[in-house]
Design a protein around this motif. Structure first.
Motif, PDB file in Angstrom:
ATOM      1  N   GLY A   6     -21.069 -46.448   9.464  1.00  0.00           N
ATOM      2  CA  GLY A   6     -20.199 -46.520   8.526  1.00  0.00           C
ATOM      3  C   GLY A   6     -19.591 -45.418   7.726  1.00  0.00           C
ATOM      4  O   GLY A   6     -18.619 -45.098   7.149  1.00  0.00           O
ATOM      5  N   LYS A   7     -20.059 -44.312   8.231  1.00  0.00           N
ATOM      6  CA  LYS A   7     -19.695 -42.916   7.831  1.00  0.00           C
ATOM      7  C   LYS A   7     -18.280 -42.597   8.405  1.00  0.00           C
ATOM      8  O   LYS A   7     -17.948 -42.933   9.534  1.00  0.00           O
ATOM      9  CB  LYS A   7     -20.803 -41.844   8.331  1.00  0.00           C
ATOM     10  N   LYS A   8     -17.635 -42.131   7.281  1.00  0.00           N
ATOM     11  CA  LYS A   8     -16.194 -41.340   7.671  1.00  0.00           C
ATOM     12  C   LYS A   8     -15.979 -40.049   7.618  1.00  0.00           C
ATOM     13  O   LYS A   8     -14.988 -39.532   8.236  1.00  0.00           O
ATOM     14  CB  LYS A   8     -15.388 -41.869   6.519  1.00  0.00           C
ATOM     15  N   LEU A  63     -15.948 -33.456  10.508  1.00  0.00           N
ATOM     16  CA  LEU A  63     -15.250 -34.580  11.476  1.00  0.00           C
ATOM     17  C   LEU A  63     -14.839 -35.517  10.211  1.00  0.00           C
ATOM     18  O   LEU A  63     -15.607 -36.152   9.568  1.00  0.00           O
ATOM     19  CB  LEU A  63     -15.996 -35.212  12.504  1.00  0.00           C
ATOM     20  N   ARG A  64     -13.832 -36.022  10.281  1.00  0.00           N
ATOM     21  CA  ARG A  64     -13.344 -37.080   9.226  1.00  0.00           C
ATOM     22  C   ARG A  64     -12.515 -38.126  10.076  1.00  0.00           C
ATOM     23  O   ARG A  64     -11.528 -37.925  10.875  1.00  0.00           O
ATOM     24  CB  ARG A  64     -12.344 -36.489   8.328  1.00  0.00           C
ATOM     25  N   LEU A  65     -12.729 -39.472   9.553  1.00  0.00           N
ATOM     26  CA  LEU A  65     -11.961 -40.665   9.933  1.00  0.00           C
ATOM     27  C   LEU A  65     -11.203 -40.907   8.611  1.00  0.00           C
ATOM     28  O   LEU A  65     -11.927 -41.252   7.656  1.00  0.00           O
ATOM     29  CB  LEU A  65     -12.699 -41.768  10.297  1.00  0.00           C
ATOM     30  N   GLU A 113     -13.048 -37.544  18.363  1.00  0.00           N
ATOM     31  CA  GLU A 113     -12.403 -38.624  17.668  1.00  0.00           C
ATOM     32  C   GLU A 113     -13.379 -39.948  18.148  1.00  0.00           C
ATOM     33  O   GLU A 113     -13.749 -40.542  17.404  1.00  0.00           O
ATOM     34  CB  GLU A 113     -10.938 -38.752  18.147  1.00  0.00           C
ATOM     35  N   ARG A 114     -13.446 -39.913  19.577  1.00  0.00           N
ATOM     36  CA  ARG A 114     -14.193 -41.065  19.812  1.00  0.00           C
ATOM     37  C   ARG A 114     -15.527 -41.169  19.380  1.00  0.00           C
ATOM     38  O   ARG A 114     -16.093 -42.099  19.207  1.00  0.00           O
ATOM     39  CB  ARG A 114     -14.167 -41.123  21.481  1.00  0.00           C
ATOM     40  N   HIS A 115     -16.286 -40.164  19.444  1.00  0.00           N
ATOM     41  CA  HIS A 115     -17.718 -39.964  18.968  1.00  0.00           C
ATOM     42  C   HIS A 115     -17.675 -40.238  17.558  1.00  0.00           C
ATOM     43  O   HIS A 115     -18.524 -40.844  17.129  1.00  0.00           O
ATOM     44  CB  HIS A 115     -18.203 -38.312  18.957  1.00  0.00           C
ATOM     45  N   MET A 116     -16.395 -39.928  16.653  1.00  0.00           N
ATOM     46  CA  MET A 116     -16.705 -40.314  15.266  1.00  0.00           C
ATOM     47  C   MET A 116     -16.378 -41.659  15.035  1.00  0.00           C
ATOM     48  O   MET A 116     -16.829 -42.517  14.145  1.00  0.00           O
ATOM     49  CB  MET A 116     -15.502 -39.379  14.504  1.00  0.00           C
ATOM     50  N   GLN A 117     -15.487 -42.307  16.057  1.00  0.00           N
ATOM     51  CA  GLN A 117     -15.225 -43.714  15.848  1.00  0.00           C
ATOM     52  C   GLN A 117     -16.586 -44.764  16.190  1.00  0.00           C
ATOM     53  O   GLN A 117     -16.684 -45.621  15.418  1.00  0.00           O
ATOM     54  CB  GLN A 117     -14.330 -43.988  16.934  1.00  0.00           C
ATOM     55  N   ILE A 118     -17.488 -44.297  17.157  1.00  0.00           N
ATOM     56  CA  ILE A 118     -18.387 -44.677  17.305  1.00  0.00           C
ATOM     57  C   ILE A 118     -19.856 -44.385  16.285  1.00  0.00           C
ATOM     58  O   ILE A 118     -20.108 -45.621  16.060  1.00  0.00           O
ATOM     59  CB  ILE A 118     -19.097 -44.184  18.868  1.00  0.00           C
TER      60      ILE A 118
END
Length: 176
Positions: free
Chosen positions: A94-96, A105-107, A83-88
């Protein structure tokens, strides 16, 4: 003890088999107190066996629950890293969504409405002609009390008379 009684009485060891299809005839039911006491002793012994088995079962369950919790903690730790990797990654590119060979992985961002006090919400609903829910259920305890006092029974109610048998064993320790 007579030879006939010995032959007719079911041996307790036979009852321990996996096959639960035993039958007892009327003559076998005519027991003396000493035989009834022997049956109670055997029931108590079997109840102790069940208690011991339940303890072992619980110990096994506790072991596997601890193991499952440990694995779930490992999953949570790794999920937090992802999750932290995806947030960074989202902040920099800007990828979700990030599709990888072993998963995606999805935000996701959603708005969740949090409602406050229900009395205020009811007042708001009445003022704006918004539908409200009313939940009604019969009070079976009150109906039973009414029936007992007045004898007025609803058509859908019936009564059954049940006769039951129970036994109680003493808590004496079994010596092996």
């Amino acid at each position: 003890m007579s030879e006939k009684f010995n032959n007719d009485l079911i041996a307790l060891d036979e009852l321990e088999s996996e096959d639960n299809t035993y039958s007892i005839n009327e003559e076998q039911i005519l027991l003396k107190d000493v035989h009834a006491d022997q049956l109670l002793w055997k029931i108590k012994e079997l109840e102790e066996d069940i208690k011991a088995l339940k303890v072992r079962q619980e110990e096994s369950v506790e072991f596997y629950n601890r193991r499952i919790e440990s694995v779930e903690n490992q999953i949570r730790f790794r999920a937090n890293l992802l999750e932290r990797h995806m947030q960074i990654d989202n902040e920099s590119t800007g990828k979700k969504t990030n599709k990888l060979p072993n998963g995606v992985l999805r935000l996701t961002t959603r708005k969740k409405r949090i409602f406050g006090d229900e009395d205020v919400l009811l007042k708001f609903s009445f003022e704006n002609n918004i539908a409200t829910k009313v939940v009604e259920k019969p009070d079976k305890k009150a109906i039973a009390e009414h029936t007992k006092v007045w004898g007025d029974v609803p058509d859908i109610c019936t009564e059954e008379e049940l006769t039951s048998f129970s036994y109680q064993t003493t808590n004496n320790l079994i010596e092996e």
